[in-house]
Write a protein that holds these residues in place. Structure first.
Motif, mmCIF file in Angstrom:
data_model
loop_
_atom_site.group_PDB
_atom_site.id
_atom_site.type_symbol
_atom_site.label_atom_id
_atom_site.label_comp_id
_atom_site.label_asym_id
_atom_site.label_seq_id
_atom_site.Cartn_x
_atom_site.Cartn_y
_atom_site.Cartn_z
ATOM 1 N N GLY A 261 1.331 -0.982 -0.014
ATOM 2 C CA GLY A 261 -0.033 -0.201 0.213
ATOM 3 C C GLY A 261 0.856 0.947 -0.209
ATOM 4 O O GLY A 261 1.942 1.237 1.189
ATOM 5 N N ILE A 287 -0.292 -1.054 -4.261
ATOM 6 C CA ILE A 287 -1.527 -0.415 -4.737
ATOM 7 C C ILE A 287 -1.863 0.771 -3.873
ATOM 8 O O ILE A 287 -1.261 0.934 -2.908
ATOM 9 C CB ILE A 287 -2.083 -1.904 -4.738
ATOM 10 C CG1 ILE A 287 -2.472 -2.629 -5.300
ATOM 11 C CG2 ILE A 287 -4.026 -0.484 -4.246
ATOM 12 C CD1 ILE A 287 -2.941 -4.301 -4.654
ATOM 13 N N ASP A 288 -2.845 2.153 -5.049
ATOM 14 C CA ASP A 288 -2.441 3.153 -4.065
ATOM 15 C C ASP A 288 -3.126 2.648 -2.922
ATOM 16 O O ASP A 288 -4.919 3.258 -3.480
ATOM 17 C CB ASP A 288 -3.171 4.017 -5.221
ATOM 18 C CG ASP A 288 -3.232 5.533 -4.373
ATOM 19 O OD1 ASP A 288 -2.847 5.435 -3.701
ATOM 20 O OD2 ASP A 288 -4.479 6.464 -5.099
ATOM 21 N N ALA A 289 -3.005 2.206 -1.952
ATOM 22 C CA ALA A 289 -4.018 2.496 -0.737
ATOM 23 C C ALA A 289 -3.303 2.480 0.419
ATOM 24 O O ALA A 289 -1.603 3.109 0.597
ATOM 25 C CB ALA A 289 -4.926 1.137 -0.910
ATOM 26 N N VAL A 293 -5.032 -2.467 2.622
ATOM 27 C CA VAL A 293 -5.061 -2.659 0.660
ATOM 28 C C VAL A 293 -6.587 -3.450 0.992
ATOM 29 O O VAL A 293 -6.685 -2.756 -0.325
ATOM 30 C CB VAL A 293 -4.192 -3.786 0.430
ATOM 31 C CG1 VAL A 293 -4.016 -3.210 -1.432
ATOM 32 C CG2 VAL A 293 -2.857 -2.776 1.413
ATOM 33 N N SER A 295 -8.906 -4.285 1.792
ATOM 34 C CA SER A 295 -10.704 -3.681 2.196
ATOM 35 C C SER A 295 -10.712 -2.749 1.430
ATOM 36 O O SER A 295 -11.319 -2.288 1.068
ATOM 37 C CB SER A 295 -10.505 -3.652 3.342
ATOM 38 O OG SER A 295 -9.712 -3.078 3.687
ATOM 39 N N GLU A 296 -9.532 -1.945 1.110
ATOM 40 C CA GLU A 296 -9.407 -0.182 0.734
ATOM 41 C C GLU A 296 -9.748 -0.636 -1.038
ATOM 42 O O GLU A 296 -10.338 0.053 -1.310
ATOM 43 C CB GLU A 296 -8.210 0.224 0.945
ATOM 44 C CG GLU A 296 -8.645 0.948 1.984
ATOM 45 C CD GLU A 296 -7.072 1.585 2.476
ATOM 46 O OE1 GLU A 296 -6.911 2.163 2.251
ATOM 47 O OE2 GLU A 296 -6.245 1.400 3.716
ATOM 48 N N LYS A 297 -8.684 -1.607 -1.517
ATOM 49 C CA LYS A 297 -8.499 -1.597 -3.043
ATOM 50 C C LYS A 297 -8.980 -2.703 -3.147
ATOM 51 O O LYS A 297 -7.747 -3.467 -4.213
ATOM 52 C CB LYS A 297 -7.136 -1.041 -3.641
ATOM 53 C CG LYS A 297 -7.320 0.307 -3.521
ATOM 54 C CD LYS A 297 -8.267 0.830 -4.010
ATOM 55 C CE LYS A 297 -8.122 2.532 -4.108
ATOM 56 N NZ LYS A 297 -6.879 3.190 -4.835
ATOM 57 N N ASN A 299 -10.456 -5.123 -5.694
ATOM 58 C CA ASN A 299 -11.062 -5.391 -7.010
ATOM 59 C C ASN A 299 -9.172 -5.135 -7.948
ATOM 60 O O ASN A 299 -8.708 -6.055 -8.736
ATOM 61 C CB ASN A 299 -11.245 -4.447 -8.012
ATOM 62 C CG ASN A 299 -12.879 -4.609 -8.319
ATOM 63 O OD1 ASN A 299 -13.530 -5.817 -7.824
ATOM 64 N ND2 ASN A 299 -13.074 -3.631 -8.079
ATOM 65 N N GLU A 300 -7.824 -4.070 -7.211
ATOM 66 C CA GLU A 300 -6.754 -4.114 -7.962
ATOM 67 C C GLU A 300 -6.503 -4.684 -6.801
ATOM 68 O O GLU A 300 -5.337 -5.701 -7.394
ATOM 69 C CB GLU A 300 -6.991 -2.500 -7.112
ATOM 70 C CG GLU A 300 -6.692 -1.446 -8.090
ATOM 71 C CD GLU A 300 -7.935 -0.636 -7.610
ATOM 72 O OE1 GLU A 300 -8.728 -1.855 -6.768
ATOM 73 O OE2 GLU A 300 -8.543 0.425 -7.464
ATOM 74 N N PHE A 301 -6.562 -5.857 -5.368
ATOM 75 C CA PHE A 301 -5.509 -6.536 -5.239
ATOM 76 C C PHE A 301 -5.874 -7.808 -6.133
ATOM 77 O O PHE A 301 -5.195 -8.305 -6.403
ATOM 78 C CB PHE A 301 -6.232 -6.335 -3.216
ATOM 79 C CG PHE A 301 -5.725 -8.408 -2.674
ATOM 80 C CD1 PHE A 301 -4.536 -7.278 -2.443
ATOM 81 C CD2 PHE A 301 -6.492 -8.981 -2.790
ATOM 82 C CE1 PHE A 301 -3.037 -8.764 -1.910
ATOM 83 C CE2 PHE A 301 -5.581 -10.305 -2.367
ATOM 84 C CZ PHE A 301 -4.176 -10.047 -1.989
#
Length: 313
Positions: A261, A287-289, A293, A295-297, A299-301
């Protein structure tokens, strides 16, 4: 706030007797299996094992594990590590014994060397990390790293989420959490708002308080307590800074993905060379979080995991 009706109930036999173990060696871990949608698929023998961090449980990873099972068509197991969730309580809590538990789980469930370990720390990050020559890591994904370094032949790869093999002494906030949790247990509370008020004395972040309060259970008499052994974890906090490996002595010579993150301090640039010494075939994905990571992003994860695992085929 956790609704009063959502709190699980506990009984003496269900918690204190069933889960407490003083034996040496591995303990059986509670888990949930998200099966592959197509059981006959070739990928069915390439399971994912998802592990939570300190004060967490397998429920933290339910949604992402279900999504990965569907999109990868692989079985995904979410574990409760010892002294957490529904797994046994023991007086011992360090990365060596937790790794041994996971190794035992793989053996008991006949999961082969194509297994992938995913580990994430669910802890609020400390304000700064401290490096030293011993390169000692702490918390969360360190259980996955320990398995990889202890028994590299039994897994194919690891995915470490916002953690690195560096020394990061537990922040003083953890001591505050433990003191507040013990105060809650000793106060004979029946109302979750009262429990939250005690935690608020040491933690202003509502999300972190709610995360900790997910461990609350209610007795038949209505009294609130924690399903995790708060006293044991308090005593073992120092052991969470101990790690038995040095990169000059042991390495994991298989693929590894470290998800960072970019708004979190857990994996600073200075840690990247150390990661490479332990895991020479690693890949770093930013990942921009913040630290949370998954729970915040989500889909990206998920996309990062899918891309990494598809490259193995």
């Amino acid at each position: 706030m956790i609704p009063k009706t959502s709190l699980p109930r506990f009984t003496r036999s269900a918690v204190y007797l069933r889960t407490y173990s003083t034996k040496m060696g591995p303990v059986p871990l509670a888990y949930h299996l998200h099966p592959a949608p197509i059981p006959s698929a070739a990928k069915n023998d390439s399971p994912l094992i998802v592990m939570h961090g300190l004060f967490g449980s397998r429920q933290n990873n339910h949604s992402i594990s279900k999504a990965l099972a569907k999109d990868l068509n692989r079985p995904v197991y979410t574990l409760d590590l010892r002294n957490h969730g529904e797994s046994p309580h023991t007086p011992y809590h360090n990365y060596e014994v937790m790794a041994e538990d996971v190794e035992h789980f793989l053996q008991e469930n006949k999961l082969g060397p194509k297994t992938v370990l995913i580990g994430h720390s669910m802890s609020p990050p400390p304000p700064q990390l401290h490096f030293n020559s011993t390169l000692t890591p702490t918390r969360g994904a360190k259980t996955a790293m320990a398995v990889a370094l202890r028994k590299p032949s039994i897994i194919s790869s690891i995915i470490a989420v916002d953690n690195a093999p560096i020394e990061a002494a537990l922040h003083s906030s953890f001591g505050g959490y433990v003191r507040a949790m013990r105060k809650i247990e000793h106060s004979n509370l029946t109302n979750t708002k009262e429990a939250d008020a005690i935690l608020a004395e040491v933690e202003p972040d509502v999300a972190i308080r709610q995360f900790l309060l997910r461990n609350l259970v209610r007795s038949d008499s209505g009294r609130l307590g924690f399903r995790i052994p708060v006293g044991t974890l308090a005593r073992e906090l120092d052991n969470m800074s101990a790690f038995a490996y040095h990169p000059d002595e042991v390495r994991f010579e298989k693929r590894a993905l470290f998800v960072r993150g970019t708004q979190s301090p857990y994996v600073p640039d200075e840690a990247v060379p150390i990661i490479g010494r332990f895991f020479p075939l690693f890949r770093l994905k930013d990942i921009d979080a913040g630290h949370w990571v998954i729970s915040e992003k989500p889909n990206e994860f998920k996309e990062a995991v899918i891309e990494f695992l598809n490259e193995e085929e």
